[in-house]
Design a protein around this motif. Structure first.
Motif: not given
Length: 553
Positions: A444-455
């Motif tokens: 689900s790359p459209q959800a932008g998870y890389y920009y949504r958590s503390d890393h």
């Protein structure tokens, strides 16, 4: 985007053995002594009603941080901040009471109801903020990205005005990862945080995002639970007066009524906004709203423990997980109004504790290993942002790390996904740790998870951070079962009172994930290499600058 490169990168890493020679050390390859009892008991304890949903600056926080510090101590860590387990994070809490939102100047006057039609808050720290007949302007996706040849604010002066913005990126409906904004993979430009930041930079008095479930990747219920009640931000000597007076969301239905009253076709303008060269459209209507704000300043806390290194203690490997959740939220039909956050993220914090215990049992590595349970993730990554801006351990001397946000509790799987994969040389370490698991692109790359958590907070400062987890191809039931579990969780539990501890969970997947995270951390901590972001990645130049003055370079 780098996502499509991930399987090839990992395959190459596994075949070539190109990591530093220290990665092959036998001491780093032993199985991780992960305790299932620790994992279960810590998750269950932190998600009981006694912890009241672990909202920052509440009695629930006091219980949570004391519990985590005690677990770190029992695991064998040392206090991680100059003899203390805690790092104070100065926050300002605001509980807004919005009036109804009124729309004037159009074909038909409109009145929108709080929570049903909109949610609203303010970053400005003052007892009252107000918009009075603020002109509304549709700015498409609200993006100003000169490096991508895109500016939705070109030639526009929005000072004193309220901008209406679409969520996600212009090419989010692409079938692949090719496009000006990464195709269907969300970039940071698609995140709501960016859209409010850019609106404020442009001088907008207000900013309203139109909610749509598919591009947002969550329903209106999540917006309701996340954006009502106490909201948190970093404390600021200027009281955030450079921010917009009002930020919020409109339901899609409310947005359609607004555009109809403005004599505009929302569907047609959404299509137009996807095209390069889109020009913002004044709506010919205005918005009025008042927010009465209850303000409280109080420090929250990150919890930090360290396992000092035996040979190079001034070099650091970091694990992160957020301990906070939403506290009290919208009640379910039974009257339960505690958002316990068992999966999100009592499970990840329990994983942090279990990893601390496992590394301590294995013994000191060459480098120090730091464990940080951060606050304020649900309010915009505040605790990790504060750590990144005020690091206890120098970021230039931080080798890299792993973030854990919700462990896999659907059972073991045959595949593994690196969120935002292909970005850094940490993929080599991931490849070594995966064994026979199949590597798949982010589903689900459209959800932008890389920009949504503390890393992301540490990545923005140049520290290579891995955010990876088991995929949906379950050993029991395959992909259909895995996707069904995720769908049910998002619809029925995520950010709601039903995210409670479940004694029937299958912990085999969580244990498998932690084994992989342990191996990555152990390889980093016993090695001498300094993995970097891949050439061309957005964070590479930042890392190069930070490391240029570091010892030994």
């Amino acid at each position: 985007m780098f996502v499509n490169r991930l399987p090839a990168i990992l395959a190459g890493a596994l075949l070539s053995g190109c990591a530093s020679s220290a990665l092959a050390a036998d001491s780093a390859r032993r199985p991780a002594p992960i305790s299932l009892d620790t994992l279960k008991s810590a998750t269950q304890t932190m998600s009981t009603d006694a912890f009241e949903g672990r909202a920052p600056t509440t009695a629930g926080e006091e219980k949570a941080v004391a519990f985590i510090a005690d677990q770190f101590r029992k695991a064998g860590l040392k206090p991680g901040n100059k003899g203390s387990w805690y790092q104070n994070v100065p926050l300002v809490e605001n509980t807004a009471s919005p009036s109804q939102m009124t729309i004037g100047g159009g074909r038909t006057p409109l009145v929108f109801d709080y929570r049903k039609d909109f949610v609203a808050n303010t970053y400005q720290v003052q007892p009252r903020t107000e918009l009075a007949a603020s002109e509304l302007v549709f700015v498409g996706y609200g993006i100003n990205a000169p490096e991508r040849g895109w500016n939705d604010y070109a030639g526009l002066d929005v000072r004193g005005k309220t901008v209406v913005i679409l969520v996600n990126d212009p090419d989010w409906q692409a079938s692949d990862l090719n496009g000006r904004f990464g195709g269907k993979a969300m970039t940071y430009y698609g995140r709501w945080t960016y859209k409010y930041e850019e609106a404020a930079r442009q001088g907008a008095a207000g900013a309203l995002i139109v909610h749509q479930t598919e591009p947002a990747a969550y329903g209106w219920n999540v917006v309701q639970s996340s954006w009502t009640g106490a909201q948190y931000n970093m404390d600021d000597p200027d009281n955030h007066m450079d921010q917009s007076k009002m930020v919020g969301w409109l339901t899609q239905d409310a947005a359609q009524r607004l555009f109809a009253a403005s004599g505009k076709d929302l569907g047609a303008l959404v299509e137009a906004a996807k095209q390069p060269g889109f020009k913002a459209v004044p709506l010919g209507t205005n918005v009025s709203i008042r927010l009465d704000n209850q303000i409280k300043r109080q420090a929250s806390r990150n919890v930090i423990g360290v396992l000092p290194g035996a040979r190079r203690p001034d070099e650091y490997v970091i694990y992160t997980a957020h301990w906070d959740h939403l506290g009290r939220c919208d009640a379910d039909p039974s009257g339960d109004d505690i958002c316990n956050g068992a999966v999100d993220n009592a499970s990840g914090t329990a994983g942090l504790i279990a990893l601390a215990e496992a590394h301590a049992k294995t013994g000191a590595a060459d480098r120090s290993i730091v464990f940080v349970a951060v606050t304020g993730e649900e309010s915009g990554l505040l605790g990790s942002q504060y750590y990144a801006e005020n690091p206890v351990y120098p970021l230039a001397s931080t080798v890299g790390g792993v973030n854990m946000d919700s462990l896999s509790l659907a059972g073991d799987a045959r595949d593994f996904v690196a969120v935002g994969g292909g970005k850094s040389e940490l993929d080599t370490y991931l490849g070594r740790a995966l064994g026979g698991l199949t590597v798949k692109p982010e589903p689900s790359p459209q959800a932008g998870y890389y920009y949504r958590s503390d890393h992301f907070s540490l990545a923005k400062k140049g520290v290579p951070m891995l955010y990876a987890k088991l995929g949906n191809d379950l050993v029991k039931g395959g992909t259909a079962a895995g996707e069904a579990w995720q769908t049910r969780y998002r619809a029925e539990r995520y950010h709601g009172p039903n995210d409670e501890y479940d004694p029937t969970w299958d912990w085999s997947g969580a244990l498998h994930e932690l084994q992989i995270y342990w191996q990555i951390g152990r390889d980093l901590a016993t090695g001498s290499a300094w993995p970097n972001w891949n050439q061309g990645d957005e964070f590479r130049a930042i890392r190069d600058r930070s490391r240029s003055g570091a010892a030994g370079q």
